[in-house]
Design an enzyme around this catalytic site. Structure first.
Site, PDB file in Angstrom:
ATOM      1  N   GLY A 194      -9.234 -10.712  -6.344  1.00 17.65           N
ATOM      2  CA  GLY A 194      -8.700 -11.163  -5.063  1.00 17.65           C
ATOM      3  C   GLY A 194      -9.775 -11.737  -4.157  1.00 17.65           C
ATOM      4  N   TYR A 217       8.327  -9.038   1.245  1.00 17.34           N
ATOM      5  CA  TYR A 217       6.890  -8.803   1.255  1.00 17.34           C
ATOM      6  C   TYR A 217       6.482  -7.964   2.463  1.00 17.34           C
ATOM      7  CZ  TYR A 217       1.933  -9.724   2.055  1.00 17.34           C
ATOM      8  OH  TYR A 217       0.590  -9.580   2.317  1.00 17.34           O
TER       9      TYR A 217
END
Length: 295
Positions: free
Chosen positions: A12, A126
């Protein structure tokens, strides 16, 4: 003494920045799939026990905002239950937990930047999954700092700045939404702040350093503003000019509804930790400088 920080995630933006930016006395232990999977409680507990860390940074997440609308259960398992697993491990080990959350826990209807104590109200799967993660952590481990950030970009991985630069290679004009406001935030700046915050949490038991904080770059922008700044910076490094056509959210429908106002107030973090991120335009310029391409 070396500060050992266990970080969830391998590739990430934030973990990549932490690996690059960590000072010599900070060791980053990155944990990720396939051995370390946030959905798997036993794997999370085993991995973090083995890390023998001073603090944990939960940077791994399900981040596909639109796809989450069709995979809400998966998002909940990773961002919600998974965060709970990490908190359980932190509590067992007796170490602080730094958890990255999002502006998407808010509905975007407020007319000013959101403060930490403003009511949440996510509008999509989300945001709901990330809010569940916050709630799981708060209920499981008191020694935590939940850090909400937004509009993250960097030289690593996939993000808005890199997308704009890629599209700009073949187009002279790009349409970008101009009626959503937020705070563009460099993953490199986030990483630097996380190290400072982790040091304080490890050395200071004060309750004022625990809880929810907002962590974003200084200054507001729309996506169109961010695109224009990206192209302006790229042009200074030899790229051809690219125009931005400013459009509305209605002109660019997406499966997940984005908050019209994603701005976050960072005063609490500055007051408690003395941490303030740089202006977003300055950090974006630095990012584009690293990504520059010549025609």
């Amino acid at each position: 003494m070396t500060l050992r920080l266990a970080v969830t995630g391998l590739k990430g933006q934030v973990v990549s920045a932490l690996i690059e930016r960590a000072p010599k006395d900070v060791e980053i232990i990155a944990l990720g799939r396939p051995q370390f999977d946030l959905e798997m409680r036993t794997a999370v507990l085993a991995g973090l026990r083995h890390a023998r860390c001073n603090a944990i940074i939960n940077a791994a997440a399900y981040t596909a905002v639109d796809k989450a609308e069709s995979e809400p259960d998966l998002a909940m398992r990773i961002n919600g239950e998974g965060a709970g697993h990490v908190a359980e491990a932190a509590a067992e080990l007796g170490v602080p937990l730094l958890h990255l959350s999002t502006d998407y826990v808010f509905d975007g209807a407020l007319g000013r930047p959101y403060r930490e104590d403003d009511p949440t109200g996510p509008t999509g799967a989300y945001g709901r999954s990330k809010l569940l993660g916050e709630e799981k952590i708060a209920a499981t481990h008191g020694d935590h700092a939940i850090l909400r950030t937004a509009w993250v970009y960097s030289p690593y991985g996939a993000n808005f700045v890199k997308t704009m630069l890629r599209l700009g290679e073949s187009r002279d004009e790009i349409s970008v939404v101009a009626d959503q406001l937020g705070n563009p935030t460099s993953a490199i700046d986030i990483a630097d702040a996380l190290v400072l915050i982790a040091r304080r949490l490890v050395s200071d038991n004060s309750t004022s350093l625990r809880g929810i904080f907002h962590l974003t770059g200084q200054g507001d922008a729309s996506w169109a503003d961010m695109a224009e700044a990206t192209f302006a910076a790229a042009e200074r490094y030899g790229r051809k000019p690219v125009r931005v056509a400013r459009i509305t959210t209605a002109d660019y429908p997406t499966p997940a509804r984005r908050p019209a106002n994603s701005r976050l107030d960072n005063e609490k973090l500055a007051a408690r930790y003395g941490v303030t991120l740089p202006p977003w335009r300055e950090s974006l310029e630095n990012c584009v400088a690293r990504l520059r391409r010549t025609p």
